[in-house]
Design a protein around this motif. Structure first.
Motif, PDB file in Angstrom:
ATOM      1  N   THR A  41       0.656  -1.058   0.079  1.00  0.00           N
ATOM      2  CA  THR A  41      -0.046   0.076  -0.128  1.00  0.00           C
ATOM      3  C   THR A  41       0.796   1.175   0.153  1.00  0.00           C
ATOM      4  OG1 THR A  41      -1.675   1.076   1.003  1.00  0.00           O
ATOM      5  CG2 THR A  41      -0.170  -0.141   2.615  1.00  0.00           C
ATOM      6  N   ASP A  43      -0.683   4.007   0.783  1.00  0.00           N
ATOM      7  CA  ASP A  43      -1.326   4.905   1.574  1.00  0.00           C
ATOM      8  C   ASP A  43      -0.608   5.063   3.087  1.00  0.00           C
ATOM      9  OD1 ASP A  43      -3.230   6.863   2.572  1.00  0.00           O
ATOM     10  OD2 ASP A  43      -4.777   5.443   2.761  1.00  0.00           O
ATOM     11  N   PRO A  45      -0.306   6.790   5.754  1.00  0.00           N
ATOM     12  CA  PRO A  45      -0.858   7.469   6.790  1.00  0.00           C
ATOM     13  C   PRO A  45      -1.978   6.277   7.254  1.00  0.00           C
ATOM     14  CG  PRO A  45      -0.941   9.196   5.434  1.00  0.00           C
ATOM     15  CD  PRO A  45      -0.243   7.972   4.528  1.00  0.00           C
ATOM     16  N   SER A  46      -2.505   5.543   6.564  1.00  0.00           N
ATOM     17  CA  SER A  46      -3.383   4.421   6.907  1.00  0.00           C
ATOM     18  C   SER A  46      -2.837   3.250   7.744  1.00  0.00           C
ATOM     19  CB  SER A  46      -4.244   4.013   5.693  1.00  0.00           C
ATOM     20  OG  SER A  46      -3.689   3.142   4.775  1.00  0.00           O
ATOM     21  N   ARG A  47      -1.556   3.167   7.633  1.00  0.00           N
ATOM     22  CA  ARG A  47      -0.630   2.088   7.915  1.00  0.00           C
ATOM     23  C   ARG A  47      -0.971   1.860   9.554  1.00  0.00           C
ATOM     24  NH1 ARG A  47       0.840  -2.371   5.281  1.00  0.00           N
ATOM     25  NH2 ARG A  47       2.275  -2.839   6.970  1.00  0.00           N
ATOM     26  N   HIS A  48      -1.161   0.540  10.128  1.00  0.00           N
ATOM     27  CA  HIS A  48      -1.062   0.514  11.618  1.00  0.00           C
ATOM     28  C   HIS A  48       0.109   0.923  12.451  1.00  0.00           C
ATOM     29  CE1 HIS A  48       1.188  -3.057  11.954  1.00  0.00           C
ATOM     30  NE2 HIS A  48       1.049  -3.467  11.028  1.00  0.00           N
ATOM     31  N   ALA A  51      -0.402   4.651  13.232  1.00  0.00           N
ATOM     32  CA  ALA A  51      -1.980   4.893  13.578  1.00  0.00           C
ATOM     33  C   ALA A  51      -1.978   5.321  15.166  1.00  0.00           C
ATOM     34  CB  ALA A  51      -2.929   3.776  13.195  1.00  0.00           C
ATOM     35  N   SER A  74       4.697  10.918  -1.042  1.00  0.00           N
ATOM     36  CA  SER A  74       3.256  10.956  -1.421  1.00  0.00           C
ATOM     37  C   SER A  74       3.081  10.654  -2.768  1.00  0.00           C
ATOM     38  CB  SER A  74       2.312  12.129  -0.852  1.00  0.00           C
ATOM     39  OG  SER A  74       2.673  13.266  -1.857  1.00  0.00           O
ATOM     40  N   ASP A  91      -4.728  15.277   0.198  1.00  0.00           N
ATOM     41  CA  ASP A  91      -3.991  13.806   0.595  1.00  0.00           C
ATOM     42  C   ASP A  91      -2.426  14.408   0.955  1.00  0.00           C
ATOM     43  OD1 ASP A  91      -3.837  11.211   0.272  1.00  0.00           O
ATOM     44  OD2 ASP A  91      -2.533  11.357  -1.375  1.00  0.00           O
ATOM     45  N   ARG A  94      -2.270  15.187   4.492  1.00  0.00           N
ATOM     46  CA  ARG A  94      -2.438  13.910   5.495  1.00  0.00           C
ATOM     47  C   ARG A  94      -0.679  13.325   5.525  1.00  0.00           C
ATOM     48  NH1 ARG A  94      -4.189   9.678   2.729  1.00  0.00           N
ATOM     49  NH2 ARG A  94      -4.628   8.393   4.380  1.00  0.00           N
ATOM     50  N   LEU A  98       1.778  13.115   8.917  1.00  0.00           N
ATOM     51  CA  LEU A  98       2.285  12.017   9.127  1.00  0.00           C
ATOM     52  C   LEU A  98       3.833  12.382   9.451  1.00  0.00           C
ATOM     53  CD1 LEU A  98       2.989   8.935   9.727  1.00  0.00           C
ATOM     54  CD2 LEU A  98       2.591   8.520   7.174  1.00  0.00           C
TER      55      LEU A  98
END
Length: 280
Positions: A41, A43, A45-48, A51, A74, A91, A94, A98
């Motif tokens: 991925t 993306d 900022p969506s990675r655990h 988070a 990005s 985006d 975001r 991060l």
């Protein structure tokens, strides 16, 4: 002693997990890792790993190995207009957020396509960078435009960066792109854009049957050693970072080979650059 200022992008090891990336970097003498996707991925900022409260253990895992995050890269591009442009800016923000949470200094964005009249396109992209630079400044982050796509020569890149006119906007010099696609001698690029260069992407290739094929550093037609020497002589203080495009070109050498090889070759190049400077 201190590690050499070398790094690599996670684009080069798209199947590796977080700890394998950090361990490999430490074991091979790297000082930095550029984040460009994790385990398939883009993306980030969506990675655990990044988070909520999990970001603090991740930062400790970076620091415990003596590493830094050189850049958070990005996919945001600045050439669109209308609602899509606003989506791209959002985006980019975001990723800036991060980077700030990670303590990383840079976020990469693209200009990407030259849409419409040149001057209008330059103004639009420059204004977008200025806006993002304003957002990034209080977070101690700088937004970097990569030499990529339709923006691979000093003339147009210099126009954009001059018009952006922000201390929190700079250049990510993909030295392969300006040489191969922009057909520009690296001495020209560094002389014209050196004051903007904050981060690098280095890679080598050779042309076969009219196509560019990525090869291990120093085995191709791109003057990577000279690019390093020029940056060194210009007083560049950032990282010399490998962008091995394994995620986009699965047929090229495995990361265990290419990334480790880059570390060995760069040690030679940086030693030679230092010796060259002492003689001059």
């Amino acid at each position: 002693g201190a590690r050499l200022p070398i790094g690599f992008s996670t684009l080069g090891c798209p199947t590796w997990n977080w700890l394998k990336i950090l361990d490999f970097a430490e074991q091979n003498g790297f000082a930095a890792v550029e984040l460009r996707g994790l385990e398939g991925t883009m993306d980030l900022p969506s990675r655990h790993e990044f988070a909520g409260a999990q970001i603090e253990p991740s930062k400790k895992e970076i620091a415990s190995r003596g590493l830094h995050i050189s850049c958070v890269s990005s996919s945001a591009n600045m050439h669109d207009t209308g609602p899509e442009h606003e989506k791209q800016l959002a985006d980019a923000r975001r990723f800036i957020d991060l980077a700030a949470r990670l303590g990383a200094p840079y976020v990469r964005v693209f200009g990407n396509k030259l849409v419409g009249p040149r001057d209008a396109a330059v103004e639009h992209i420059a204004a977008s960078l200025t806006e993002l630079g304003g957002y990034a400044a209080p977070k101690s982050v700088t937004v970097l435009l990569e030499s990529h796509g339709d923006f691979t020569n000093s003339a147009i890149l210099g126009d954009i960066l001059e018009k952006a006119a922000s201390p929190h906007v700079g250049l990510l010099w993909d030295a392969h792109n300006t040489f191969v696609e922009g057909r520009e001698d690296p001495a020209i690029t560094v002389s014209q854009l050196g004051k903007y260069i904050r981060h690098t992407h280095l890679k080598d290739s050779r042309t076969e049957n009219g196509q560019d094929h990525y090869v291990l550093t120093g085995r191709g037609e791109v003057p990577v050693k000279r690019q390093v020497e020029l940056l060194f002589a210009a007083g560049y203080t950032g990282y010399y970072s490998l962008e091995w495009e394994k995620a986009w070109h699965p047929e090229i050498a495995e990361p265990e080979v290419a990334i480790a090889d880059f570390a060995r070759v760069m040690a030679q190049y940086l030693e030679a650059a230092g010796a060259r400077e002492k003689r001059s």
